[in-house]
Design a protein around this motif. Sequence first.
Motif, short mmCIF file in Angstrom:
data_model
loop_
_atom_site.label_atom_id
_atom_site.label_comp_id
_atom_site.label_asym_id
_atom_site.label_seq_id
_atom_site.Cartn_x
_atom_site.Cartn_y
_atom_site.Cartn_z
N LEU A 1 -52.99 58.77 46.09
CA LEU A 1 -52.27 57.81 45.24
C LEU A 1 -51.39 56.90 46.10
CD1 LEU A 1 -51.17 59.92 42.14
CD2 LEU A 1 -53.00 58.22 42.28
N LEU A 2 -50.78 57.46 47.15
CA LEU A 2 -49.94 56.66 48.04
C LEU A 2 -50.78 55.58 48.73
CD1 LEU A 2 -46.95 56.59 49.00
CD2 LEU A 2 -47.68 57.96 50.96
N ASP A 3 -52.00 55.93 49.14
CA ASP A 3 -52.90 54.95 49.76
C ASP A 3 -53.27 53.86 48.76
OD1 ASP A 3 -53.13 56.25 52.29
OD2 ASP A 3 -54.59 57.64 51.43
N MET A 4 -53.57 54.27 47.55
CA MET A 4 -53.94 53.28 46.52
C MET A 4 -52.79 52.32 46.25
SD MET A 4 -55.98 55.67 43.83
CE MET A 4 -57.27 56.77 44.37
N LEU A 5 -51.58 52.84 46.20
CA LEU A 5 -50.41 52.03 45.93
C LEU A 5 -50.15 51.03 47.06
CD1 LEU A 5 -47.92 51.45 44.13
CD2 LEU A 5 -46.73 53.24 45.40
N PHE A 6 -50.37 51.44 48.30
CA PHE A 6 -50.04 50.60 49.45
C PHE A 6 -51.24 49.98 50.16
CE2 PHE A 6 -46.14 52.93 48.80
CZ PHE A 6 -45.23 51.89 48.86
N GLY A 7 -52.43 50.17 49.62
CA GLY A 7 -53.62 49.56 50.22
C GLY A 7 -53.94 50.09 51.59
N THR A 8 -53.72 51.40 51.78
CA THR A 8 -53.99 52.02 53.07
C THR A 8 -55.14 53.01 52.97
OG1 THR A 8 -52.30 53.70 52.63
CG2 THR A 8 -51.62 51.77 53.91
N VAL A 9 -55.66 53.38 54.12
CA VAL A 9 -56.67 54.43 54.23
C VAL A 9 -56.31 55.30 55.42
CG1 VAL A 9 -58.57 53.15 53.15
CG2 VAL A 9 -58.19 52.96 55.61
N VAL A 10 -56.86 56.50 55.43
CA VAL A 10 -56.66 57.41 56.56
C VAL A 10 -58.06 57.76 57.07
CG1 VAL A 10 -55.72 59.63 57.32
CG2 VAL A 10 -54.53 58.30 55.54
N ARG A 11 -58.29 57.43 58.34
CA ARG A 11 -59.61 57.62 58.94
C ARG A 11 -59.54 58.57 60.13
NH1 ARG A 11 -59.89 51.70 58.27
NH2 ARG A 11 -61.52 51.23 56.75
N TYR A 12 -60.67 59.22 60.39
CA TYR A 12 -60.81 59.98 61.63
C TYR A 12 -61.02 59.00 62.77
CZ TYR A 12 -61.36 64.16 58.79
OH TYR A 12 -61.15 65.18 57.91
N GLY A 13 -60.84 59.47 64.00
CA GLY A 13 -61.08 58.61 65.14
C GLY A 13 -59.82 57.98 65.67
N GLY A 14 -58.68 58.67 65.53
CA GLY A 14 -57.40 58.12 65.91
C GLY A 14 -57.29 57.77 67.37
N ALA A 15 -57.81 58.59 68.27
CA ALA A 15 -57.63 58.32 69.70
C ALA A 15 -58.30 57.01 70.09
CB ALA A 15 -58.21 59.47 70.52
N ARG A 16 -59.48 56.78 69.60
CA ARG A 16 -60.19 55.52 69.90
C ARG A 16 -59.44 54.35 69.29
NH1 ARG A 16 -63.70 52.04 67.42
NH2 ARG A 16 -63.37 53.22 65.54
N THR A 17 -58.98 54.51 68.07
CA THR A 17 -58.27 53.45 67.39
C THR A 17 -57.00 53.07 68.15
OG1 THR A 17 -59.12 54.23 65.27
CG2 THR A 17 -57.23 52.75 65.19
N ASN A 18 -56.26 54.08 68.63
CA ASN A 18 -55.03 53.79 69.37
C ASN A 18 -55.31 53.02 70.64
OD1 ASN A 18 -53.13 54.75 67.65
ND2 ASN A 18 -52.99 56.75 68.59
#
Length: 149
Positions: free
Chosen positions: A128-145
């Motif tokens: 619900l927090l993601d829906m409210l703020f237009g966010t997503v949580v994805r795997y692959g954090g090290a590459r993304t950083n």
Amino acid sequence: MADDAYAGLVSRVMALLIDVLVLVLGTAAVYIVLVEGSGLMLGGSPSWVRPVAGAVMGALPTAYFTLAWWLTGQTAGDIVMGVTVSRADGRRLGLLHALLRAVVGLALAPVWLAGMVTTLIDGRRRSLLDMLFGTVVRYGGARTNLQLL
């Protein structure tokens, strides 16, 4: 796990539990350094030390989540679990966006936790927090950083 796959309920709850542990340790460290440290160094804590320590400890969770999501998209728990918080289009959260997400999430902590159930039914595993703020949580954090630096 494929990079950019959406993080599920277990990964997100585990990341949050790690973050709670980090915050408990951080809060204890603030108390020990400010209150106990001043008591040892000065032979007693001045009257202003406890209110200052309380203010710092109270602001710590908001600062922790805000700065982590704004600077890297990852809290300590997210790093351990290999996930990253971002906007739905993959961009990092701006400072105000991260701050509002942190403030609302912390102010409505039971809703934040209960709202994670929607990760089980949403196609992008959004809470619900993601829906409210237009966010997503994805795997692959090290590459993304690495891409964000």
